[in-house]
Design an enzyme around this catalytic site. Structure first.
Site, PDB file in Angstrom:
ATOM      1  N   VAL A 221     -10.943   2.924  -3.595  1.00  0.00           N
ATOM      2  CA  VAL A 221     -10.689   2.197  -4.810  1.00  0.00           C
ATOM      3  C   VAL A 221     -11.709   1.087  -5.335  1.00  0.00           C
ATOM      4  O   VAL A 221     -11.859   0.158  -4.370  1.00  0.00           O
ATOM      5  CB  VAL A 221      -9.379   1.589  -4.953  1.00  0.00           C
TER       6      VAL A 221
ATOM      7  N   ASP B 110       0.861  -1.166   0.110  1.00  0.00           N
ATOM      8  CA  ASP B 110       0.186   0.093  -0.090  1.00  0.00           C
ATOM      9  C   ASP B 110       0.885   1.284   0.165  1.00  0.00           C
ATOM     10  O   ASP B 110       1.918   1.341   0.757  1.00  0.00           O
ATOM     11  CB  ASP B 110      -0.972   0.115   1.035  1.00  0.00           C
TER      12      ASP B 110
ATOM     13  N   HIS C 185     -10.309  -5.430  -2.970  1.00  0.00           N
ATOM     14  CA  HIS C 185      -9.040  -5.918  -2.237  1.00  0.00           C
ATOM     15  C   HIS C 185      -9.133  -6.209  -1.035  1.00  0.00           C
ATOM     16  O   HIS C 185      -9.939  -5.722  -0.322  1.00  0.00           O
ATOM     17  CB  HIS C 185      -8.255  -4.575  -2.762  1.00  0.00           C
TER      18      HIS C 185
ATOM     19  N   GLN D 211     -14.190   2.436   1.474  1.00  0.00           N
ATOM     20  CA  GLN D 211     -13.657   2.066   0.265  1.00  0.00           C
ATOM     21  C   GLN D 211     -13.531   3.022  -0.562  1.00  0.00           C
ATOM     22  O   GLN D 211     -14.357   3.962  -0.744  1.00  0.00           O
ATOM     23  CB  GLN D 211     -14.590   0.943  -0.254  1.00  0.00           C
TER      24      GLN D 211
ATOM     25  N   ASN E 200     -12.711  -3.152   3.027  1.00  0.00           N
ATOM     26  CA  ASN E 200     -13.665  -2.070   3.181  1.00  0.00           C
ATOM     27  C   ASN E 200     -14.755  -2.250   2.063  1.00  0.00           C
ATOM     28  O   ASN E 200     -14.335  -2.214   0.764  1.00  0.00           O
ATOM     29  CB  ASN E 200     -12.654  -0.695   3.110  1.00  0.00           C
TER      30      ASN E 200
ATOM     31  N   HIS F  14      -6.885  -5.970   2.255  1.00  0.00           N
ATOM     32  CA  HIS F  14      -5.841  -5.352   3.087  1.00  0.00           C
ATOM     33  C   HIS F  14      -5.103  -6.509   3.969  1.00  0.00           C
ATOM     34  O   HIS F  14      -5.887  -6.940   4.736  1.00  0.00           O
ATOM     35  CB  HIS F  14      -6.215  -4.127   4.145  1.00  0.00           C
TER      36      HIS F  14
END
Ligand code: AMP
Length: 110
Positions: free
Chosen positions: A92, A28, A96, A90, A83, A98
């Site tokens: 993006v 990240d 995904h 969220q 998220n 994390h």
């Protein structure tokens, strides 16, 4: 096309730590823990409200691989966060995970 699709296409650089035909993991850019990776499917999926039954194969592979990716970063204890939606952070809209570790985490999460 989201930012993450551009990372998959190598149009935007990222610090990639794992990649195969189905997924990619990279650091990240704004880490909130000593280890903060993002694990994404190569097939774009907006979030968990926008997945089909057939996406389960890749999502299962990601969950299966997440532990090995964390372990390769030196982590035995880690937290995985999704998220799902702007209301919980969220930003993006390409699904995904994390993968977070290297410090203590409180529970319940904030
Ligand atoms: P979320 O807020 O759950 O949608 O997570 C998106 C994450 O993408 C955030 O933690 C950002 O710091 C991260 N991010 C944004 N741009 C980049 C980038 N170019 N490379 C790596 N991570 C990024």
């Amino acid at each position: 096309m989201t930012l993450f699709s551009k990372i998959i296409a190598k149009e935007i650089p990222a610090d990639i730590v794992y990649e195969d035909d189905d997924m990619m993991a990279f650091r990240d850019i704004n880490p909130v823990a000593p280890v903060h990776l993002l694990l994404i499917p190569k097939e774009p999926m907006v979030n968990l409200l926008h997945v089909e039954e057939c996406d389960g194969i890749v999502l299962g592979k990601m969950m299966t691989k997440a532990g090995a990716i964390a372990k390769a970063e030196g982590l035995d204890d880690f937290r995985i966060v999704v998220n799902n939606g702007a209301g919980v952070g969220q930003t993006v809209f390409h699904l995904h995970l994390h993968i977070l570790g290297g410090r203590d985490f409180s529970w319940p999460p904030g």
